[in-house]
Scaffold this active site. Structure first.
Site, PDB file in Angstrom:
ATOM      1  N   SER A 180       0.830  -1.200   0.000  1.00 54.62           N
ATOM      2  CA  SER A 180       0.000   0.000   0.000  1.00 54.62           C
ATOM      3  C   SER A 180       0.871   1.259   0.000  1.00 54.62           C
ATOM      4  O   SER A 180       1.699   1.430  -0.897  1.00 54.62           O
ATOM      5  CB  SER A 180      -0.972  -0.036   1.184  1.00 54.62           C
ATOM      6  OG  SER A 180      -1.995   0.919   1.018  1.00 54.62           O
ATOM      7  N   HIS A 222      -7.771  -5.478  -0.232  1.00 49.14           N
ATOM      8  CA  HIS A 222      -6.540  -4.756   0.053  1.00 49.14           C
ATOM      9  C   HIS A 222      -5.925  -5.282   1.354  1.00 49.14           C
ATOM     10  O   HIS A 222      -6.622  -5.464   2.350  1.00 49.14           O
ATOM     11  CB  HIS A 222      -6.868  -3.262   0.188  1.00 49.14           C
ATOM     12  CG  HIS A 222      -5.676  -2.368   0.205  1.00 49.14           C
ATOM     13  ND1 HIS A 222      -4.788  -2.317  -0.834  1.00 49.14           N
ATOM     14  CD2 HIS A 222      -5.227  -1.481   1.131  1.00 49.14           C
ATOM     15  CE1 HIS A 222      -3.845  -1.424  -0.556  1.00 49.14           C
ATOM     16  NE2 HIS A 222      -4.083  -0.916   0.627  1.00 49.14           N
ATOM     17  N   ASP A 280      -8.485  -5.201  -4.753  1.00 46.49           N
ATOM     18  CA  ASP A 280      -7.840  -4.194  -3.908  1.00 46.49           C
ATOM     19  C   ASP A 280      -8.754  -3.014  -3.588  1.00 46.49           C
ATOM     20  O   ASP A 280      -8.690  -2.439  -2.501  1.00 46.49           O
ATOM     21  CB  ASP A 280      -6.583  -3.655  -4.613  1.00 46.49           C
ATOM     22  CG  ASP A 280      -5.296  -4.117  -3.957  1.00 46.49           C
ATOM     23  OD1 ASP A 280      -5.286  -4.269  -2.725  1.00 46.49           O
ATOM     24  OD2 ASP A 280      -4.300  -4.314  -4.670  1.00 46.49           O
TER      25      ASP A 280
END
Length: 557
Positions: free
Chosen positions: A220, A460, A345
């Protein structure tokens, strides 16, 4: 009778001696006290298997306590032996509810895991991890449940025979607030990461590492950080390889193009003037108040998606980032690179922007698809929004089902926020590469969250538990198929750290992973991998739309 007792005692002593000899042989080596540039450090050593131990060093300072809104400076060192046995405090940051703070300004520390066999390790590849958290929250050890830290490097280090380093860096207002000029240039958190990379390069040999073979990896915001560290000219010669999991410097949330606006909003909240004295006032403001003033709007809606509100981010400062990231790929020409995304995601954002996506009995209105695309394409206007809508609804038919609409919303946010920027970064890396190799992946192991819809893929951050080996450290919480995924990922990641090729190394992999440049290929990572896991042209139609068709629409603002 006495002779028999004596013989028995001698036999017992002999057995104990043999056992003692076996135990001493079974014990692996240990570094003991390590000499670093700041002074001597001593961690803890424990066994992880037959003839295998782990040296763990927690909380080694790689820079001095930072001065607010300035680059990090070298640590002045210490006397005696530093007992590196406790994880450091996180850098001062908001709590998860954004209503309070936790952590400390004295936070520039790192942790090291060194695997040992029968003799002390030397020349090991080094993997340096940067955590995610939207540049707002996070720490080098990650979330903790019953002393099981998410970012413990132990499983990666042991299974892959590599050194793992996890790093703290400044986040939130103290890490990324910028006025867009030299008064508050920003990027302090990126400078912290760079200082850690340089420290590892200078010191890791003393821990048994190879300073010429450093691999960065992150997820991320940490993945985008890896991308920034590859692209900045300040890391020339320090990085050999890099892995970005769900984030690159080209993501729409990764660079703030108008940092002044957010700095002014923070200044107003803490009572500083909006004039030439603003920066000086902010520098003198209580750090807790500055941190609390740096809250973001994370409520979200289809008309105001969260991705548009992530204002605390790196900036183009003319120094760390001399220009837009897309123009800096020459700096990464000799760095081997893996980048990829999770197949859903974007779900983390859609849950906030369009809550009905997660309500099985509630339909998601088609209007939400239109509103979301209008918001995401606001820079290009209604014509671009209509073109995007046509792309994403082409497969619907005249009567799309409830799940079709929900999945389309997730696809839109996944493509826009993560997948298309990642593919763009990979192709730019391949285009500018000299010796650097380029690898692409999609992670598609379905989410383990029971509350999610049945059609749910990998959300995610779902990949993190597998990369850090949680199916092995907490086996009762996982199925055998999850251990397969974890084994595959650790093998690919650590082979890559050793050789620059995820398929070649000491760890067996389920299928050879070709380079992106060999026919636009990527690997689809999940528990059922075989030759069919090698695929081509990831979501090519949508990548082409966002990277070519969409960018050719004129800006309306």
């Amino acid at each position: 009778m006495r002779t028999k007792d004596k013989d028995t005692r001698l036999a017992m002593l002999g057995i104990l001696a043999v056992l003692g000899l076996f135990v001493s042989f079974a014990n692996a080596a240990s570094l003991g006290v390590v000499h670093t540039e700041g002074g001597m450090v001593e961690g803890k050593n424990h066994g992880v298997g037959l003839f295998r131990d782990m040296d763990v060093f927690k909380g080694i300072p790689f820079a001095a306590q930072p001065v607010r809104f300035q680059k990090p400076t070298p640590h002045l060192g210490w006397n005696g032996v530093l007992k590196a046995v406790d994880f450091p405090k996180r850098c001062l940051q908001l709590d998860l509810l954004q209503s309070g703070t936790r952590g400390s300004e004295d936070c520039l520390y790192l942790n090291i895991w060194v695997p040992q066999g029968r003799s002390v390790s030397t020349g090991l590849p080094v993997m340096v991890y940067f955590f995610g958290g939207g540049y707002l929250v996070g720490g080098s050890q990650g979330a903790n449940f019953l002393n099981n830290y998410l970012y413990s490097g132990e499983e990666i280090a042991d299974r892959g025979n590599v050194i793992v380093v996890t790093v703290n860096y400044r986040v939130g207002s103290l890490g990324f607030l910028s006025t867009g000029d030299s008064e508050l240039p920003g990027n302090y958190g990126l400078w912290d990461q760079q200082a850690a990379i340089a420290w590892v390069h200078r010191n890791i040999k003393a821990f048994g590492g190879d300073p010429t073979n450093i691999t960065l990896f992150g997820e991320s915001a940490g993945a985008a950080s890896v991308s920034f560290q590859m692209l900045t000219p300040h890391n020339k010669g320090l990085i050999r390889r890099a892995i970005s999991q769900s984030g690159v410097a080209l993501c729409p949330w990764a660079v703030n193009r108008n940092p002044r606006a957010f700095a002014e909003s923070v200044a107003k909240k803490v009572g500083c003037p909006i004039d030439q004295s603003m920066a000086a006032c902010l520098k003198m403001t209580d750090p807790v108040q500055l941190t609390l003033a740096g809250t973001l709007n994370l409520k979200g809606s289809a008309t105001n998606p969260i991705v548009k509100n992530l204002a605390l981010a790196p900036v183009i400062d003319g120094d760390f980032l001399p220009a837009h990231p897309s123009t800096l790929f020459d700096n990464a020409a000799d760095i081997d690179y893996i980048a990829g995304v999770n197949d859903m995601d974007g779900h983390i954002f859609t849950g906030f922007d369009v809550p009905s996506v997660n309500q099985p009995l509630q339909a998601t209105p088609v209007e939400d698809v239109k509103n979301l695309l209008t918001a995401l394409t606001s820079d290009k206007g209604l014509e671009a929004s209509a073109a995007a809508y046509e792309q994403y609804t082409a497969s619907w038919g005249s009567n799309p089902g409830k799940d079709d609409i929900k999945k389309t919303i997730v696809e839109i946010e996944t493509d826009y926020t993560f997948l298309v920027p990642t593919q763009t970064a990979l192709y730019l890396h391949a285009k500018h590469a000299k010796t650097g190799r380029t690898y692409s992946y999609l992670f598609s192991e379905p989410s383990r969250m029971p509350i999610y819809p049945s059609w749910m893929g990998a959300d995610h951050a779902d990949d993190l538990q597998y990369v850090f080996g949680k199916p092995f450290t907490t086996p009762l919480a996982y199925m055998p198929r999850h251990r397969r995924v974890s084994k595959y990922m650790i093998a690919y990641w650590t082979n890559f750290a050793k050789t620059g090729d995820p398929s070649i190394g000491d760890s067996e992999v389920p299928v050879a992973w070709p380079k992106l440049t060999e026919g636009h290929q990527y690997v689809d990572i999940n528990n059922g991998m075989d030759k069919n896991s090698i695929k081509q042209q990831m979501r090519a139609r949508y990548v082409h739309f966002w990277s070519i068709t969409y960018t050719n629409f004129p800006n309306v603002n």
